[in-house]
Design an enzyme around this catalytic site. Structure first.
Site, PDB file in Angstrom:
ATOM      1  CB  THR A 106      -1.795   7.845  -4.386  1.00 22.30           C
ATOM      2  OG1 THR A 106      -0.585   7.368  -3.825  1.00 22.30           O
ATOM      3  CG2 THR A 106      -2.288   9.029  -3.581  1.00 22.30           C
ATOM      4  NE  ARG A 136       2.051  -0.049  -5.777  1.00 26.78           N
ATOM      5  CZ  ARG A 136       1.637   1.093  -6.283  1.00 26.78           C
ATOM      6  NH1 ARG A 136       1.205   1.133  -7.510  1.00 26.78           N
ATOM      7  NH2 ARG A 136       1.647   2.187  -5.566  1.00 26.78           N
ATOM      8  CB  SER A 171      -0.913   0.008   1.227  1.00 27.16           C
ATOM      9  OG  SER A 171      -1.605   1.229   1.319  1.00 27.16           O
ATOM     10  CG  ASP A 172       1.191   4.276  -3.178  1.00 18.88           C
ATOM     11  OD1 ASP A 172       2.336   3.816  -3.195  1.00 18.88           O
ATOM     12  OD2 ASP A 172       0.560   4.573  -4.202  1.00 18.88           O
ATOM     13  CE  LYS A 173       4.932   8.026   4.299  1.00 18.59           C
ATOM     14  NZ  LYS A 173       4.393   9.389   4.535  1.00 18.59           N
TER      15      LYS A 173
END
Length: 542
Positions: free
Chosen positions: A533, A530, A300-302
């Protein structure tokens, strides 16, 4: 001469020359261009070599797509049955079995139904200014430093400072400054284009198709064994007539294939997609629902996915180093050293801490504002208060502020201890300093600067991030965080495979690296996907 020139451009297209790191003058030499750019004729010639400055659109033949529906084990058996019905079932004075042939073809068909930056070329000169989206990879020419938002590439909310000679990437946004640049890569040859091409060129077979293929192969083997046994029993042993045996074989061939299975499987997936849409999730393909259900690793993107992509300051954690100053005054000094217009992410976060943004300039008269630059790594404001006294306020990188204040060792140790405490909690540090200017002139040095406090900057998590991760872990999904933030160099020596297997997060990551992380994770027989965003639920290779 023209042949040598074309050959040189072909080498640049094939990336035999590293235009990112060589001196800027060599860039012009290799690209056979000048600071004035290219002529229209030369640009047209290079357009033929490098192609348009856009990502390739994947064209798909409708005929091949139609025929592709018939290229799988389930269809193969049905096709074999159709051929048997029309070509072999014509003995004993009876015509071919047209009824079975038409019925099989109908079944087969029923299953199938469900089942102008563009003309930029390397060597062009482009002008980049505030708000522009950079159209191609380029090297900056002479001018002031540029602040570039690379969140489209890294997901990080803070802009990056680019100096003359540095490379800027396609898809980035200019947040501050104005400068010219020479284009060095376009289209699929850009950094972003390469990452997009890697994803588009992936031919990974989905889990749903793997299951159907496995079932089809099992049915083919079972039917083949059954037909072989039936042929032996009917003809050598029972001595049946040819046409009667063919009819029995057709029954076995057609009945042994679960032709409605793809449709039956599609119904729960369609219901699942509908329920996900009611919760605000977007499914690109219906089979993605089943594939996501088999996922055991989620990257996962932060920024913007786990967090709000909005910097803020936690007042409770502000550290004050001067006795006569409180936390509110530290925030006020930082706000005075910030822009009130054309703000970057840090300025907006600090000014937003005030009850009214106008407080940043209330009761004072601005004399001089020092904008951020990569050399000083700080901003500063010289101002006059309501009593006519002159003061200075500055904010910036802690090391730069400590050097500005000529801090003693014990103060440095105290500040570094606080910075380490912030870092352990995932916070960034911003130092604030002040001074008096008794000479009351803009050019005077003033009294020695005094560091007054440290502000903790952080991107707060979404309200549901913790619960989402907790539920994913409970379901057996290992969540790994991916961020473009600077990474810890101390772990760089570890093997990549070991890092991907054991790490809970990855830093300093660009899109190309994100693809590699997922691909290598799948090499370890993990079902990895994944999030992006900009998306909600989208598998990485869909």
């Amino acid at each position: 001469m023209g042949g040598d020139k074309a050959l040189s451009l072909e080498e640049i297209k094939n990336e035999t020359v590293d235009l990112e790191k060589i001196p800027i003058e060599e860039v012009f030499e290799q690209l056979k261009c000048t600071r004035e750019g290219l002529t229209s004729e030369e640009g047209a010639n290079r357009l033929q070599i490098f192609g348009p400055n856009k990502l390739e659109e994947k064209k798909e033949s409708k005929i091949l797509k139609f025929l592709g529906f018939m290229w799988n084990p389930l269809s193969w058996v049905m096709e074999a049955a159709a051929i048997m019905a029309i070509a072999l079932a014509n003995g004993d004075g009876k015509p071919p079995d047209w009824q079975d042939f038409v019925g099989i073809v109908c079944l087969l068909g029923w299953k199938m139904e469900r089942a102008e930056a563009a003309i930029l070329v390397p060597g062009d000169i482009i002008s980049i200014k505030l708000g522009d989206i950079i159209p191609a990879d380029a090297r900056l020419l002479e001018g002031d430093p540029l602040k570039v938002d690379q969140s489209a590439l890294t997901g990080e909310s803070l802009p990056v400072t680019k100096n003359p000679g540095d490379e800027v990437f396609s898809g980035s946004t200019c947040k501050q400054g104005e400068i010219e640049a020479v284009v060095i890569a376009t289209g699929v040859h850009t950094f972003f284009g390469k990452a997009a091409h890697l994803v588009d060129s992936t031919n990974q077979v989905g889990h749903f198709l793997q299951v159907l293929t496995a079932i089809g192969n099992f049915c083919i083997c079972s039917i083949a064994v059954g037909m072989l046994v039936e042929i032996i029993v009917m003809y050598p042993i029972q001595h049946r007539k040819y046409r009667e045996g063919i009819d029995n074989l057709l029954v076995l061939l057609i009945g042994g294939i679960p032709i409605a299975m793809p449709t039956v499987f599609s119904v729960p997936m369609a219901i699942g997609s509908h329920r996900l849409s009611q919760q605000g999730a977007i499914t690109k393909r219906m089979t993605a629902v089943e594939e996501m259900a088999s996922m055991d690793v989620l990257c996962s993107d932060k920024t913007g996915t786990l967090t709000l992509n909005k910097l803020s300051v936690d007042k409770n954690l502000i550290e004050v180093f001067v006795k006569d100053v409180d936390k509110e005054h530290v925030v006020l000094l930082a706000a005075r050293a910030s822009r009130t217009e054309n703000q970057d992410a840090i300025d907006a976060a600090i000014v937003g801490m005030l009850a009214d943004p106008k407080e940043a300039r209330a009761g004072i008269r601005e004399v001089h504002f020092l904008p951020f630059n990569p050399m000083d790594k700080r901003t500063a404001l010289t101002y006059i208060d309501s009593n006519g006294n002159w003061y200075g306020a500055s904010k910036g990188a802690p090391e730069q502020i400590l050097a500005l204040c000529n801090a003693k060792e014990d103060l440095k140790k105290k500040v570094h201890a606080v910075i380490d405490k912030f870092t352990d909690r995932g916070l960034r540090s911003l130092a604030v300093a002040r001074q008096q200017v008794p000479e009351k002139t803009k050019e005077s040095a003033g009294t020695p600067w005094q560091i007054v406090g440290l502000l903790p900057l952080f991107d707060p998590p979404r309200h549901d991030s913790a619960e989402t991760i907790r539920r994913a872990l409970h379901l057996g999904v290992n969540v790994k965080m991916i961020t473009g933030q600077d990474k810890d160099a101390s772990i760089a020596a570890l093997p990549v495979e070991e890092l991907i297997q054991k790490a809970d997060g990855f830093a300093g990551v660009f899109p190309e690296h994100k693809y590699e992380i997922v691909r290598k994770s799948q090499c370890f027989r993990h079902c990895s996907y994944r999030t992006w965003t900009e998306c909600y639920y989208q598998c990485s290779f869909n």
